[in-house]
Write an enzyme that holds these catalytic residues in place. Structure first.
Site, PDB file in Angstrom:
ATOM      1  N   ARG A 103       0.883  -1.174   0.000  1.00  0.00           N
ATOM      2  CA  ARG A 103       0.000   0.000   0.000  1.00  0.00           C
ATOM      3  C   ARG A 103       0.918   1.220   0.000  1.00  0.00           C
ATOM      4  O   ARG A 103       1.703   1.412   0.931  1.00  0.00           O
ATOM      5  CB  ARG A 103      -0.911  -0.002   1.227  1.00  0.00           C
ATOM      6  CG  ARG A 103      -1.605   1.325   1.439  1.00  0.00           C
ATOM      7  CD  ARG A 103      -2.714   1.262   2.452  1.00  0.00           C
ATOM      8  NE  ARG A 103      -3.860   0.552   1.906  1.00  0.00           N
ATOM      9  CZ  ARG A 103      -5.070   0.572   2.463  1.00  0.00           C
ATOM     10  NH1 ARG A 103      -5.291   1.243   3.579  1.00  0.00           N
ATOM     11  NH2 ARG A 103      -6.078  -0.081   1.918  1.00  0.00           N
ATOM     12  N   HIS A 130      -7.346   0.914  -6.462  1.00  0.00           N
ATOM     13  CA  HIS A 130      -7.566   0.020  -5.314  1.00  0.00           C
ATOM     14  C   HIS A 130      -8.251  -1.251  -5.847  1.00  0.00           C
ATOM     15  O   HIS A 130      -9.420  -1.529  -5.562  1.00  0.00           O
ATOM     16  CB  HIS A 130      -8.447   0.732  -4.285  1.00  0.00           C
ATOM     17  CG  HIS A 130      -8.414   0.129  -2.912  1.00  0.00           C
ATOM     18  ND1 HIS A 130      -7.636  -0.965  -2.586  1.00  0.00           N
ATOM     19  CD2 HIS A 130      -9.078   0.473  -1.765  1.00  0.00           C
ATOM     20  CE1 HIS A 130      -7.818  -1.265  -1.312  1.00  0.00           C
ATOM     21  NE2 HIS A 130      -8.685  -0.418  -0.789  1.00  0.00           N
ATOM     22  N   GLN A 133     -10.099  -3.942  -3.622  1.00  0.00           N
ATOM     23  CA  GLN A 133     -11.382  -3.465  -3.099  1.00  0.00           C
ATOM     24  C   GLN A 133     -12.489  -3.606  -4.142  1.00  0.00           C
ATOM     25  O   GLN A 133     -13.592  -4.097  -3.829  1.00  0.00           O
ATOM     26  CB  GLN A 133     -11.257  -2.000  -2.677  1.00  0.00           C
ATOM     27  CG  GLN A 133     -12.537  -1.425  -2.119  1.00  0.00           C
ATOM     28  CD  GLN A 133     -12.873  -1.973  -0.750  1.00  0.00           C
ATOM     29  OE1 GLN A 133     -12.080  -1.888   0.159  1.00  0.00           O
ATOM     30  NE2 GLN A 133     -14.059  -2.544  -0.596  1.00  0.00           N
ATOM     31  N   CYS A 262     -16.231   1.489   0.658  1.00  0.00           N
ATOM     32  CA  CYS A 262     -15.057   0.666   0.979  1.00  0.00           C
ATOM     33  C   CYS A 262     -14.667   0.767   2.439  1.00  0.00           C
ATOM     34  O   CYS A 262     -13.975  -0.106   2.954  1.00  0.00           O
ATOM     35  CB  CYS A 262     -13.890   1.036   0.081  1.00  0.00           C
ATOM     36  SG  CYS A 262     -13.286   2.721   0.288  1.00  0.00           S
ATOM     37  N   ARG A 290     -13.345  -8.778   1.297  1.00  0.00           N
ATOM     38  CA  ARG A 290     -11.921  -8.501   1.052  1.00  0.00           C
ATOM     39  C   ARG A 290     -11.103  -9.759   1.354  1.00  0.00           C
ATOM     40  O   ARG A 290     -10.170 -10.095   0.626  1.00  0.00           O
ATOM     41  CB  ARG A 290     -11.438  -7.346   1.953  1.00  0.00           C
ATOM     42  CG  ARG A 290     -12.060  -5.978   1.684  1.00  0.00           C
ATOM     43  CD  ARG A 290     -11.614  -5.410   0.370  1.00  0.00           C
ATOM     44  NE  ARG A 290     -10.167  -5.287   0.291  1.00  0.00           N
ATOM     45  CZ  ARG A 290      -9.431  -4.302   0.833  1.00  0.00           C
ATOM     46  NH1 ARG A 290     -10.027  -3.316   1.470  1.00  0.00           N
ATOM     47  NH2 ARG A 290      -8.114  -4.287   0.684  1.00  0.00           N
TER      48      ARG A 290
HETATM   49  N1  NVA Z   1     -10.000   6.590  -1.228  1.00  0.00           N
HETATM   50  C1  NVA Z   1      -9.615   6.151   0.098  1.00  0.00           C
HETATM   51  C2  NVA Z   1      -9.823   4.684   0.231  1.00  0.00           C
HETATM   52  C3  NVA Z   1      -9.482   4.140   1.591  1.00  0.00           C
HETATM   53  C4  NVA Z   1      -9.639   2.655   1.678  1.00  0.00           C
HETATM   54  C5  NVA Z   1      -8.160   6.513   0.353  1.00  0.00           C
HETATM   55  O1  NVA Z   1      -7.333   6.371  -0.545  1.00  0.00           O
HETATM   56  O2  NVA Z   1      -7.864   6.969   1.454  1.00  0.00           O
HETATM   57  N1   CP Z   2     -11.170  -0.285   2.413  1.00  0.00           N
HETATM   58  C1   CP Z   2      -9.892  -0.346   2.869  1.00  0.00           C
HETATM   59  O1   CP Z   2      -8.945  -0.548   2.107  1.00  0.00           O
HETATM   60  O2   CP Z   2      -9.775  -0.201   4.214  1.00  0.00           O
HETATM   61  P1   CP Z   2      -8.436  -0.020   5.054  1.00  0.00           P
HETATM   62  O3   CP Z   2      -7.866   1.336   4.700  1.00  0.00           O
HETATM   63  O4   CP Z   2      -8.864  -0.122   6.476  1.00  0.00           O
HETATM   64  O5   CP Z   2      -7.454  -1.100   4.665  1.00  0.00           O
END
Ligand code: NVA
Ligand code: CP
Length: 303
Positions: A103, A130, A133, A262, A290
């Protein structure tokens, strides 16, 4: 089969459909307590440059259920946080581990990691995409509506990593997708251009949330300020006023419309508490899925 899982556009519809079937099989086995230790003796590194609840835990537990060892690595506590180059880190970690999930911020960081890694690399979220997701989201739609074909999907809110990945999914799977984003917060134009270049006439971009929600079978939204954009929160609250998923918006959709998010959710901003907790919400199943879809992705790449 592609070696890495960096973005949906790497894959064909058939390959991704196979992943849904594989996830269904693994989920059924897990629910019945049937062992499915497809990755016995293997290790997967889970590298996080941003916070996470769902992604970290679902990958850790998923790896454990598959018989593999997960290694949680917060980049700040490794030499990455002290500037060790991505390419060096990738070459070293992939000598130890059979798979790596990352990530991070830029998609190009992930791509560089994958270029130098001799083990499969999985995108656990970047600023652009993502994919794990959206695969979980579509798996949830298939479970609860029996299909994705012929459905009308709506995206209301920021043109962020989630919106970009929905666009890729719509181009690959061919479903109708209408995205309502405020001016200046539209999805990545290169992603849209790629989708339209594929002949995807099924993707509509509007500034009107009502247009997106009208007759929708599935409505998705996400926070107004993604990770890394927190300092823009105040200006975004102004720009996104009117882009809240609430009862009024849901009334325009199909009677059995499914609501996805999400998570984490900001109640009272992009979504009301009533909608998130209401009968249309599938967010807890979505979050659970997930685990199942990522187990399929790990086993598919690392077996
Ligand atoms: N769009 C959000 C998704 C979090 C799972 C982010 O990137 O923070
Ligand atoms: N939806 C998602 O990716 O959640 P987290 O940021 O908690 O991993």
């Amino acid at each position: 089969m592609n070696k890495h899982f960096l973005a949906l556009h790497q894959f064909t519809r058939e390959e991704l459909d196979d992943l849904f079937l594989f996830a269904k099989e693994l989920k059924a086995k897990q629910k019945k307590g049937i062992p499915h230790r497809l990755l016995e003796g293997k290790s997967i590194a889970l590298i996080f440059e941003k916070s996470s609840t769902r992604t970290r835990i679902s990958f850790e537990v998923g790896a454990y259920q598959l018989g593999a060892q997960p290694l949680f690595i917060a980049s700040g506590s490794s030499q990455m946080g002290r500037g060790e180059p991505i390419r060096d880190t990738a070459r070293v970690i992939s000598r130890y581990c059979d798979g790596i999930m990352i990530r991070t911020y830029g998609q190009e960081i992930l791509e560089e990691f994958a270029r130098y890694s001799t083990a499969p690399v999985i995108n656990g979220l970047t600023d652009r995409f993502h994919p794990c997701q959206i695969m979980a989201d579509l798996f949830t739609v298939i479970e609860q509506k029996g299909r994705y074909q012929g459905l009308k999907f709506a995206w209301v809110g920021d043109g962020n990593n989630m919106a970009n990945t929905w666009i890729e999914a719509a181009a690959i799977f061919g479903f109708q997708l209408t995205l309502a984003c405020p001016q200046g917060y539209e999805p990545d134009p290169t992603v849209l251009a790629w989708a339209r270049g594929k002949g995807a006439g099924n993707i509509i971009l509007t500034h009107d949330p009502k247009e997106a929600a009208r007759d929708a079978d599935v409505i998705s939204t996400d926070v107004w300020a993604s990770m890394g954009r927190e300092e823009e929160q105040k200006e975004r609250e102004i720009a996104f006023a009117g882009y809240q998923v609430n009862e009024g918006l849901l009334d325009l959709a199909q009677g059995n419309c499914m609501l996805l998010h999400c998570l984490p959710a900001h109640r009272g901003e992009e979504i009301t508490n009533d909608v998130l907790e209401g009968p249309h919400s599938a967010v807890w199943d979505e979050a659970e899925n997930r685990l199942h879809i990522q187990k399929a992705i790990m086993a598919w790449l690392m077996e």
